[in-house]
Design an enzyme around this catalytic site. Structure first.
Site, short mmCIF file in Angstrom:
data_model
loop_
_atom_site.label_atom_id
_atom_site.label_comp_id
_atom_site.label_asym_id
_atom_site.label_seq_id
_atom_site.Cartn_x
_atom_site.Cartn_y
_atom_site.Cartn_z
N GLY A 181 -13.70 -84.25 -2.46
CA GLY A 181 -13.74 -84.30 -3.85
C GLY A 181 -14.91 -83.60 -4.32
O GLY A 181 -15.30 -82.54 -3.93
N SER A 194 -16.27 -81.97 3.64
CA SER A 194 -16.37 -81.56 2.52
C SER A 194 -17.49 -82.31 1.41
O SER A 194 -18.55 -82.71 1.99
CB SER A 194 -15.22 -80.95 1.70
OG SER A 194 -15.15 -80.35 0.30
N TRP A 195 -16.99 -82.97 0.57
CA TRP A 195 -17.82 -83.97 -0.44
C TRP A 195 -17.90 -85.14 0.69
O TRP A 195 -19.13 -85.72 0.55
CB TRP A 195 -17.00 -84.28 -1.61
CG TRP A 195 -17.64 -85.59 -2.17
CD1 TRP A 195 -16.92 -86.82 -2.34
CD2 TRP A 195 -18.95 -85.89 -2.98
NE1 TRP A 195 -17.93 -87.59 -2.94
CE2 TRP A 195 -19.09 -87.13 -3.22
CE3 TRP A 195 -20.32 -84.78 -2.89
CZ2 TRP A 195 -20.36 -87.53 -3.79
CZ3 TRP A 195 -21.14 -85.46 -3.53
CH2 TRP A 195 -21.38 -86.85 -4.06
N ASP A 202 -14.69 -70.34 5.91
CA ASP A 202 -14.51 -71.31 4.75
C ASP A 202 -14.92 -70.64 3.63
O ASP A 202 -16.41 -70.43 3.46
CB ASP A 202 -15.51 -72.58 5.26
CG ASP A 202 -15.31 -73.84 4.27
OD1 ASP A 202 -14.87 -73.42 3.16
OD2 ASP A 202 -15.60 -74.77 4.67
N HIS A 252 -11.41 -74.08 5.32
CA HIS A 252 -12.08 -75.16 4.91
C HIS A 252 -11.32 -76.49 5.18
O HIS A 252 -11.78 -77.47 5.27
CB HIS A 252 -12.40 -75.36 3.29
CG HIS A 252 -12.89 -76.44 2.61
ND1 HIS A 252 -14.36 -76.65 2.72
CD2 HIS A 252 -12.71 -77.56 1.97
CE1 HIS A 252 -14.74 -77.79 2.45
NE2 HIS A 252 -13.85 -78.24 1.54
#
Length: 329
Positions: free
Chosen positions: A53, A120-121, A274, A302
């Site tokens: 996120g 990711s986050w 990505d 990604h």
């Protein structure tokens, strides 16, 4: 299993679906309750899974990267996400609140040290947590690295990636009035937090579709419709974090503090294609982190669901299990 064979159908080689042996809502103060679950072996190697996120959430799919006979798998929905309450709330919702929540979970479960797994986050938060609590992170398994820098945000939200996706970029930025297109994050944030439900949903859906469309290399930029409630929660939180620079005290904070995790082993699994989090960030991190192992995956973007990404993450967690004594877990 042979790695090349696994990559041909990685989803079929994930561990079977499992159900948690523990589910709970944890009151973390500030009006927030977070959903937390534990799966797998009660006395297994502890691993905490940090979702992406900001604004995403956990899913049963995330449980399946870990051998349930070996790992004690801890997952939680970050503040405002998934089953945590209140949904989409940005009040008392910063990176440092999330780091504190991770420590609350660790202490509540009486875990001394654990492996931190995030994409990711979730990779960003994993790194910030490990830098903040280097004695608690035994190892890091990261996917699709995002360092929360201005350069990365400019790439994805201020026009950089439009060189590859000009059609989708026009759709995304075209929703803004012409005079607002020079500061996309700032002005999308304004519409997503406008207080008008119809306006908020309209811009939140566009924000969410833009990100989802570029996640998987196989999608060619097309994804299905996004439920309005999910889009609104996701976009509210993500834009809140991004307009505030992830609440870090300076740009490039992670690299500038990477010396604090120099002793922690870790693997970085990164898709070469990505478009959301370009490989240059993962490469920079690997150069600043002596005990890291960068694994660049060809023909992968990604998304966690990419076959090559899934296969490599399964291998990483198998390897960490073999290192249990070395990691003192």
């Amino acid at each position: 299993m042979d790695r090349s064979a696994r990559q041909k159908g990685a989803s079929f080689h994930l561990f079977p679906p499992i159900e948690p042996f523990d589910r709970r809502m944890m009151d973390v103060g500030d009006g927030h309750q977070i959903y937390v679950e534990q799966c797998g072996a009660r006395d297994g190697i502890p691993v905490i899974v940090l979702h992406g996120g900001p604004g995403g959430g956990t899913s049963p799919f995330m449980r399946r990267f870990f051998d349930p006979k070996i790992y004690r798998i801890v997952l939680f929905d970050q503040r405002g996400c998934g089953r945590s309450k209140p949904s989409g709330s940005v009040e008392s919702n910063t990176t440092w609140d999330l780091v504190a929540d991770i420590e609350r979970i660790r202490e509540a479960f009486e875990i001394e040290r654990w492996i931190v797994f995030g994409g990711s986050w979730g990779a960003t938060l994993s790194l910030i947590y490990a830098i903040s609590h280097p004695d608690r992170a035994a190892a890091l398994a990261l996917r699709g690295v995002f360092l929360a820098t201005k350069a990365e945000l400019d790439w994805f939200y201020e026009g950089g990636v439009s060189a590859f996706w000009p059609d989708l970029w026009d759709e995304f930025v075209g929703l803004l009035p012409m005079e607002e297109r020079g500061e996309v994050i700032k002005n999308y944030h304004g519409h997503i937090h406008s207080g008008s439900y119809g306006e908020e949903v309209k811009y939140a859906r566009a924000w969410t579709v833009w990100e989802n469309a570029l996640a998987a290399i196989s999608s060619n930029g097309r994804v299905g419709p996004t439920p309005s409630d999910y889009a609104l929660s996701f976009a509210k939180l993500e834009s809140h974090y991004f307009i505030n620079g992830a609440f870090l005290e300076c740009d490039d904070w992670i690299i500038k503090n990477a010396d604090r995790i120099a002793h922690i082993p870790g693997v970085i699994v990164q898709g070469r294609f990505d478009m959301i989090c370009p490989p240059s960030s993962a490469y920079r991190l690997s150069k600043a982190w002596p005990k890291s192992d960068l694994r660049l995956i060809g023909q992968a973007g990604h998304a966690l669901s990419e076959a090559g990404i899934m296969s490599e993450l399964l291998t990483v967690m198998e390897d960490f299990a073999d290192m249990r004594t070395e990691l003192a877990l």
